[in-house]
Design a protein around this motif. Structure first.
Motif, PDB file in Angstrom:
ATOM      1  N   LEU A 306       0.854  -1.192   0.000  1.00  0.00           N
ATOM      2  CA  LEU A 306       0.000   0.000   0.000  1.00  0.00           C
ATOM      3  C   LEU A 306       0.894   1.247   0.000  1.00  0.00           C
ATOM      4  O   LEU A 306       1.180   1.829   1.032  1.00  0.00           O
ATOM      5  CB  LEU A 306      -0.924  -0.023   1.223  1.00  0.00           C
ATOM      6  CG  LEU A 306      -1.756  -1.311   1.387  1.00  0.00           C
ATOM      7  CD1 LEU A 306      -2.608  -1.250   2.639  1.00  0.00           C
ATOM      8  CD2 LEU A 306      -2.630  -1.562   0.167  1.00  0.00           C
ATOM      9  N   THR A 334       0.061  -4.603   3.172  1.00  0.00           N
ATOM     10  CA  THR A 334       0.511  -3.628   4.173  1.00  0.00           C
ATOM     11  C   THR A 334       1.315  -2.562   3.451  1.00  0.00           C
ATOM     12  O   THR A 334       1.669  -2.725   2.286  1.00  0.00           O
ATOM     13  CB  THR A 334       1.418  -4.291   5.226  1.00  0.00           C
ATOM     14  OG1 THR A 334       2.552  -4.854   4.544  1.00  0.00           O
ATOM     15  CG2 THR A 334       0.683  -5.398   5.980  1.00  0.00           C
ATOM     16  N   TYR A 339      -2.498   4.737   4.130  1.00  0.00           N
ATOM     17  CA  TYR A 339      -3.353   3.907   3.273  1.00  0.00           C
ATOM     18  C   TYR A 339      -3.946   2.732   4.064  1.00  0.00           C
ATOM     19  O   TYR A 339      -5.090   2.336   3.819  1.00  0.00           O
ATOM     20  CB  TYR A 339      -2.585   3.422   2.045  1.00  0.00           C
ATOM     21  CG  TYR A 339      -2.160   4.556   1.148  1.00  0.00           C
ATOM     22  CD1 TYR A 339      -3.072   5.549   0.772  1.00  0.00           C
ATOM     23  CD2 TYR A 339      -0.855   4.664   0.686  1.00  0.00           C
ATOM     24  CE1 TYR A 339      -2.688   6.616  -0.039  1.00  0.00           C
ATOM     25  CE2 TYR A 339      -0.463   5.726  -0.122  1.00  0.00           C
ATOM     26  CZ  TYR A 339      -1.383   6.698  -0.481  1.00  0.00           C
ATOM     27  OH  TYR A 339      -1.003   7.756  -1.268  1.00  0.00           O
ATOM     28  N   GLU A 340      -3.158   2.199   4.995  1.00  0.00           N
ATOM     29  CA  GLU A 340      -3.706   1.139   5.852  1.00  0.00           C
ATOM     30  C   GLU A 340      -4.943   1.658   6.591  1.00  0.00           C
ATOM     31  O   GLU A 340      -5.997   1.011   6.620  1.00  0.00           O
ATOM     32  CB  GLU A 340      -2.645   0.670   6.865  1.00  0.00           C
ATOM     33  CG  GLU A 340      -1.456  -0.024   6.233  1.00  0.00           C
ATOM     34  CD  GLU A 340      -0.469  -0.578   7.251  1.00  0.00           C
ATOM     35  OE1 GLU A 340       0.425  -1.343   6.836  1.00  0.00           O
ATOM     36  OE2 GLU A 340      -0.573  -0.249   8.452  1.00  0.00           O
ATOM     37  N   ASN A 341      -4.813   2.864   7.160  1.00  0.00           N
ATOM     38  CA  ASN A 341      -5.926   3.445   7.925  1.00  0.00           C
ATOM     39  C   ASN A 341      -7.083   3.877   7.027  1.00  0.00           C
ATOM     40  O   ASN A 341      -8.248   3.790   7.420  1.00  0.00           O
ATOM     41  CB  ASN A 341      -5.431   4.631   8.766  1.00  0.00           C
ATOM     42  CG  ASN A 341      -4.564   4.155   9.923  1.00  0.00           C
ATOM     43  OD1 ASN A 341      -4.677   3.005  10.361  1.00  0.00           O
ATOM     44  ND2 ASN A 341      -3.689   5.013  10.424  1.00  0.00           N
ATOM     45  N   ARG A 344      -9.036   0.765   6.446  1.00  0.00           N
ATOM     46  CA  ARG A 344      -9.741   0.395   7.686  1.00  0.00           C
ATOM     47  C   ARG A 344     -10.981   1.277   7.867  1.00  0.00           C
ATOM     48  O   ARG A 344     -12.052   0.809   8.246  1.00  0.00           O
ATOM     49  CB  ARG A 344      -8.815   0.553   8.900  1.00  0.00           C
ATOM     50  CG  ARG A 344      -7.745  -0.522   9.000  1.00  0.00           C
ATOM     51  CD  ARG A 344      -7.016  -0.418  10.341  1.00  0.00           C
ATOM     52  NE  ARG A 344      -5.930  -1.382  10.429  1.00  0.00           N
ATOM     53  CZ  ARG A 344      -4.637  -1.068  10.354  1.00  0.00           C
ATOM     54  NH1 ARG A 344      -4.264   0.203  10.187  1.00  0.00           N
ATOM     55  NH2 ARG A 344      -3.719  -2.002  10.448  1.00  0.00           N
ATOM     56  N   ILE A 358      -5.260  -5.939   6.467  1.00  0.00           N
ATOM     57  CA  ILE A 358      -3.981  -5.216   6.508  1.00  0.00           C
ATOM     58  C   ILE A 358      -2.887  -6.140   7.070  1.00  0.00           C
ATOM     59  O   ILE A 358      -2.428  -6.015   8.190  1.00  0.00           O
ATOM     60  CB  ILE A 358      -4.127  -3.910   7.327  1.00  0.00           C
ATOM     61  CG1 ILE A 358      -5.326  -3.094   6.820  1.00  0.00           C
ATOM     62  CG2 ILE A 358      -2.861  -3.078   7.249  1.00  0.00           C
ATOM     63  CD1 ILE A 358      -5.290  -2.714   5.344  1.00  0.00           C
ATOM     64  N   TYR A 359      -2.559  -7.122   6.251  1.00  0.00           N
ATOM     65  CA  TYR A 359      -1.470  -8.061   6.546  1.00  0.00           C
ATOM     66  C   TYR A 359      -1.189  -8.742   5.214  1.00  0.00           C
ATOM     67  O   TYR A 359      -1.757  -8.363   4.190  1.00  0.00           O
ATOM     68  CB  TYR A 359      -1.890  -9.079   7.626  1.00  0.00           C
ATOM     69  CG  TYR A 359      -3.128  -9.883   7.311  1.00  0.00           C
ATOM     70  CD1 TYR A 359      -3.038 -11.118   6.670  1.00  0.00           C
ATOM     71  CD2 TYR A 359      -4.398  -9.406   7.638  1.00  0.00           C
ATOM     72  CE1 TYR A 359      -4.175 -11.861   6.357  1.00  0.00           C
ATOM     73  CE2 TYR A 359      -5.548 -10.142   7.325  1.00  0.00           C
ATOM     74  CZ  TYR A 359      -5.418 -11.368   6.686  1.00  0.00           C
ATOM     75  OH  TYR A 359      -6.541 -12.102   6.375  1.00  0.00           O
TER      76      TYR A 359
END
Length: 482
Positions: A306, A334, A339-341, A344, A358-359
């Motif tokens: 990401l 990840t 971008y992860e957030n 989410r 996110i893994y």
């Protein structure tokens, strides 16, 4: 019989952080065994799985000067799928919990050691390559040291080298004085027409200057890197070497990535029965990830790091708009925290329609490729890319930006000529991307027969390693003959 040695910092199944490992592990299996003895050398990292370490047998050891000190060089080997793999052992350099630790000066010393060791082990392992195929900046010093070693004796004369660039962004750069001290190379090499770039020493540049041929992992990327936007400061050098530069697109391991035999997916399928069996994978994945169960809704997948390079700033910009459409979105990977957030947040906001994982999981990635209808890959630049090849293989139509390997492997759908294997857009623009996604939605919902024909064409593409291996063989022949 010609001897070829691949040198790289990673290789499946022993150690992997990215696509480089797939290339180095998969490509050697597809050369003509009657004509080429292809072997591979990588570092022996202490973080490798024990099962691989247990299979290695000791060959020899000696000491070698690097950074002004005598360092231990152990050599181990194993044979897998009839390919011989050598491992260079030194726990001072290859200890730690990961192959790369992010300290640029240390990385340069580590891979200077590796590059010099690759050449130093040759006289004692009983394998003299006609050609050394070097991969990325970590092996950039091999052609430079080879030039230097040629003065030391007959043994190293006549060995040819190819430098393959998997991603020009990573070059191995540090100040000249330090790199001279580490490598022990004479001042002669640290000038602007050799290893120096913008007052620093650049390991990849050294490899590009001294290799007999330079390749990169797609035709379009080979052209793009001659321009300032994609050239990462080396566009002038790439233009200067354009006569020796070519692009050969990466392949895919068609045994591992095969929807007909894949035991990681809910229901295997082929080009003949995907209409019936692919939706079974979709509803199974929807159930697994807590999405609303609906075999008819268009499911968009993303499996990626990401990062900005992969175009996630575009996705961020239109995500809210896209979520108003009749689509579901599943993300795996990840990367940058923003971008992860972001994913989410949208998984929370559009619960049941967006799934953020996110893994990284190899198993889940197979299920996503098998279950989705489209795969979104809007990269800013993409030397080759493997995800779009996996998508095509599983009948999941790629939506890509026309850059690098994406442009070379995905033919955009033309509804008038009834051609194409996916969808593409040209400019790095969020709404151009959104328009393309919505065009794909329209074909998916309103022209299902046309959609299924695109899926058939996608699944019948051949991006196996055999194609790439033939092109590399042609290149080898141009340097070392039959």
């Amino acid at each position: 019989m010609k001897n070829i040695l691949f040198a790289a910092s990673e290789c499946v199944p022993f150690i992997k952080t990215g696509g480089l490992a797939d290339v180095v592990g998969s490509l050697p299996k597809d050369f003509d065994r009657e004509k080429y003895d292809v072997r591979v050398v990588i570092p022996k990292y202490t973080c490798m799985k024990q099962e691989w370490k247990d299979r290695m047998e000791y060959v020899t050891h000696f000491y070698m000067d690097i950074a002004g000190q005598d360092q231990y060089v152990g050599v181990l080997k194993t044979v897998l799928n009839d390919i011989t793999f050598y491992f260079i052992d030194n726990e001072h350099y290859f200890g730690g919990f990961a192959p790369y630790d992010g300290d640029p000066k240390w990385e340069i010393e580590k891979f200077a050691f590796f590059s010099k060791a690759v050449l130093s082990i040759l006289p004692v392992i009983g394998f003299r390559p006609d050609l050394i195929h070097c991969h990325d900046w970590q092996t950039g010093l091999i052609p430079v040291y080879l030039d230097n070693f040629r003065y030391l004796g007959e043994y190293y004369r006549g060995i040819k080298t190819i430098m393959t660039i998997h991603n020009l962004k990573f070059q191995g750069v540090w100040d000249t004085k330090t790199v001279r001290g580490i490598t022990g190379l004479p001042e002669y090499y640290f000038v602007p027409d050799k290893m120096e770039a913008y007052k620093d020493a650049n390991l990849l540049k050294g490899g590009i200057v001294y290799a007999d041929k330079v390749t990169t992992v797609s035709n379009s990327y080979a052209e793009e890197i001659k321009t300032p936007f994609y050239g990462e400061g080396l566009d002038g050098l790439m233009s200067a070497r354009s006569g020796d530069l070519c692009g050969i697109v990466n392949g895919l391991d068609y045994e591992d990535w095969n929807p007909a035999t894949d035991n990681r997916i809910a229901k295997s399928f082929t080009i003949d029965d995907f209409r019936k069996n692919k939706p079974v994978n979709k509803t199974s994945l929807q159930e697994e990830l807590g999405l609303e169960k609906d075999p008819k809704v268009m499911l968009i997948g993303m499996v990626s790091r990401l990062t900005d390079q992969k175009g996630f700033d575009l996705v961020d910009y239109i995500m809210d708009e896209l979520c108003q459409d009749a689509v579901q979105i599943v993300v795996l990977g990840t990367g940058d925290v923003k971008y992860e957030n972001m994913f989410r947040h949208f998984a929370w906001k559009y619960s049941g329609r967006v799934s953020a994982n996110i893994y990284y999981s190899d198993e889940l990635s197979h299920r996503i490729y098998a279950s989705c209808d489209t795969f979104l890959m809007p990269s800013l630049f993409e030397p080759c890319g493997l995800s779009q090849l996996m998508s095509l293989r599983y009948g999941t139509l790629p939506i890509v930006r026309e850059t690098g390997g994406l442009k070379d492997t995905v033919e955009p759908y033309n509804e008038f000529e009834k051609t194409g294997t996916g969808f593409s857009f040209c400019n790095y623009n969020a709404h151009e991307m959104l328009n393309t996604i919505r065009y794909a939605e329209r074909i998916y919902y309103d022209k299902k027969r046309d959609w299924n024909k695109i899926v058939e064409r996608a699944m019948s593409q051949d991006f196996s390693w055999k194609n790439s291996a033939r092109q590399y063989e042609d290149l080898y022949r141009s340097l070392i003959g039959e």
